[in-house]
Write an enzyme that holds these catalytic residues in place. Structure first.
Site, PDB file in Angstrom:
ATOM      1  N   LYS A  52       0.838  -1.254   0.024  1.00  3.86           N
ATOM      2  CA  LYS A  52       0.232   0.061   0.132  1.00  3.86           C
ATOM      3  C   LYS A  52       0.862   1.083   0.122  1.00  3.86           C
ATOM      4  CE  LYS A  52      -0.588  -0.534   4.880  1.00  3.86           C
ATOM      5  NZ  LYS A  52      -1.278   0.175   6.014  1.00  3.86           N
ATOM      6  N   ARG A  95      -9.390   0.088  16.193  1.00  2.94           N
ATOM      7  CA  ARG A  95      -9.394   0.591  15.099  1.00  2.94           C
ATOM      8  C   ARG A  95     -10.424   0.262  14.116  1.00  2.94           C
ATOM      9  NH1 ARG A  95      -4.079   1.636  11.452  1.00  2.94           N
ATOM     10  NH2 ARG A  95      -4.654  -0.560  10.903  1.00  2.94           N
ATOM     11  N   TYR A 114      17.458  29.338   8.841  1.00  7.51           N
ATOM     12  CA  TYR A 114      16.270  29.837   9.249  1.00  7.51           C
ATOM     13  C   TYR A 114      16.304  29.776  10.634  1.00  7.51           C
ATOM     14  CZ  TYR A 114      14.208  29.878   4.733  1.00  7.51           C
ATOM     15  OH  TYR A 114      13.799  30.016   3.454  1.00  7.51           O
ATOM     16  N   MET A 146      13.442  23.740   2.579  1.00  9.43           N
ATOM     17  CA  MET A 146      12.249  23.093   1.748  1.00  9.43           C
ATOM     18  C   MET A 146      13.215  22.276   0.740  1.00  9.43           C
ATOM     19  SD  MET A 146       9.427  24.614  -0.984  1.00  9.43           S
ATOM     20  CE  MET A 146       8.522  25.354   0.405  1.00  9.43           C
TER      21      MET A 146
HETATM   22  C1  LIG Z   1      -3.925  -4.559   7.806  1.00 15.59           C
HETATM   23  C2  LIG Z   1      -2.309  -4.569   7.597  1.00 15.59           C
HETATM   24  N1  LIG Z   1      -1.647  -5.735   7.540  1.00 15.59           N
HETATM   25  C3  LIG Z   1      -0.427  -5.765   7.397  1.00 15.59           C
HETATM   26  C4  LIG Z   1       0.549  -4.613   7.472  1.00 15.59           C
HETATM   27  C5  LIG Z   1       1.852  -4.472   7.378  1.00 15.59           C
HETATM   28  O1  LIG Z   1       2.551  -4.188   8.646  1.00 15.59           O
HETATM   29  P1  LIG Z   1       4.256  -4.001   8.623  1.00 15.59           P
HETATM   30  O2  LIG Z   1       4.479  -3.118   7.504  1.00 15.59           O
HETATM   31  O3  LIG Z   1       4.415  -3.373   9.905  1.00 15.59           O
HETATM   32  O4  LIG Z   1       4.793  -5.520   8.266  1.00 15.59           O
HETATM   33  C6  LIG Z   1      -0.279  -3.219   7.710  1.00 15.59           C
HETATM   34  C7  LIG Z   1       0.552  -2.105   7.793  1.00 15.59           C
HETATM   35  O5  LIG Z   1       0.204  -0.861   8.256  1.00 15.59           O
HETATM   36  C8  LIG Z   1      -1.786  -3.236   7.807  1.00 15.59           C
HETATM   37  O6  LIG Z   1      -2.357  -2.281   7.995  1.00 15.59           O
END
Ligand SMILES: Cc1ncc(COP(=O)(O)O)c(C=O)c1O
Length: 365
Positions: A35, A131, A255, A303
């Protein structure tokens, strides 16, 4: 000479890290979590390098659809954001698997008429993270609703670890126990482990594991380094020295003047800043590797540039290479200095950084 910041992505390191995940997973199958644009490394290049995974997990529908459009035929799992009627219609059409974690999704599924194609779902148990997911008390009701739906095919069970980054935290065992207490018979498969669970706690493996961060060569643990785990860093973020100044004692750098030179000293300006994804909150002293020598950051990150104390590197010149993280400088170390985590730094590298592929496997023609 290229003065723009570069991110080199090492495909061989991705493949190596997946092999480590495979060893730890034993007979469990692997959802490679890609992701957020492959944790900032580029969705399509990580898919190519992680070709040996059993499937890919993403957060959003768009990411999964883009993979299907690109010709990816492996199982694809949408972890969180398949919500509306149109989302589900597209997921069914594209043969995606989706996580169902909320009654609103069940209501949408109930409103869909069967088209012949069936959707594989992963029912999410809230085993303690609070969550997403159904509580153990709600789960059977959700399961009964899913079983009654002609549009639903396989039903699987999934939960997510809250505190896996600390192997001594008893929460992981508690969550694992919660999952084990659910009668497995209605479910085709179960999944719990992220990278941390996979590496530290074999009981969390179940049928599918979901490693993310370890594939990119960063440690999922607070107290163990990636090198200790045998992981190889995938991204090297680098740039070049674009100016070297001779500063005087009392000169305040950048800065706000948060660093004042204690003596006459060379200060090198590196062409990278928060506009490229380097953390603005990195404090004085955060290491930058120039020509292989660790030099401390001085003054606020701007930046487009940042400054380093160049006293330890005689003969530093415009054009010298500066590594911000990667190789001998773990991204976790920079994250710790900046009060964040490696995940955020990797995901935060901006589009204006030039990405390059290293050790890309030659495809058979
Ligand atoms: C539902 C879910 N599974 C697996 C993972 C993978 O986790 P990690 O990157 O800590 O291995 C994530 C990452 O946030 C997640 O949200």
């Amino acid at each position: 000479m290229e003065f723009a910041p570069q991110a080199s992505i090492d495909h061989a390191a991705l493949r190596h890290n997946l092999r480590l995940a495979r060893q730890a997973a034993d007979t469990s199958r692997i959802w490679a979590v890609i992701k957020a644009d492959g944790y900032g490394h580029g969705l399509f290049r990580v898919v190519e390098a992680l070709d040996e995974a059993d499937g890919f997990a993403v957060a959003r529908l768009d990411e999964a659809l883009a993979l299907r459009q690109q010709g990816v035929v492996k199982p694809l799992l949408v972890l969180s954001a398949c919500i509306s009627r149109s989302d589900f219609e597209q997921a069914i059409y594209a043969d995606l698997q989706v996580v169902v974690h909320h009654q609103g999704q069940l209501d949408v599924l109930q409103s869909l008429s069967s088209t012949g194609q069936r959707l594989s779902v992963w029912l999410k148990l809230d085993s303690g993270m609070h969550r997403l997911g159904f509580t153990p008390g709600e789960l059977n009701h959700s399961l009964a609703q899913l079983k009654a739906l002609p549009v639903v095919g396989d039903i699987n069970l999934l939960s997510h670890l809250a505190n896996g980054d600390d192997p001594d935290d008893p929460m992981t065992a508690t969550q694992c126990e919660q999952l084990m207490q659910i009668d497995p018979s209605p479910y085709s498969a179960r999944s719990l482990a992220n990278s941390a669970g996979l590496l530290a706690n074999p009981a969390t493996r179940f049928d599918w594991v979901r490693p993310g961060i370890m594939l990119y060569g960063a440690s999922p643990f607070i107290n163990t380094t990636a090198a200790e785990l045998g992981l190889q860093p995938v991204m090297t973020l680098s740039s070049r020295v674009m100016a070297v100044k001779s500063c005087q004692a009392g000169d305040a750098i950048g800065y706000g003047g948060s660093y004042v030179c204690p003596e006459a000293m060379p200060v090198a300006v590196v062409a990278i800043g928060y506009g490229d994804g380097y953390p603005r909150h990195a404090p004085n002293g955060t290491p930058v590797l120039v020509n292989g020598v660790r030099l401390p950051l001085v003054g606020r990150v701007s930046m487009d540039m940042l400054c380093v104390d160049a006293r330890a590197l005689s003969g530093i010149e415009v054009g010298d290479e500066a590594v911000l993280w990667g190789g001998e400088l773990p991204v976790e170390e920079i994250a710790r200095q900046a009060g964040t985590i490696a995940y955020e730094l990797l995901c935060g590298v901006k589009r204006r950084v030039r990405f390059h592929d290293l050790n890309r496997q030659q495809l058979e023609v």
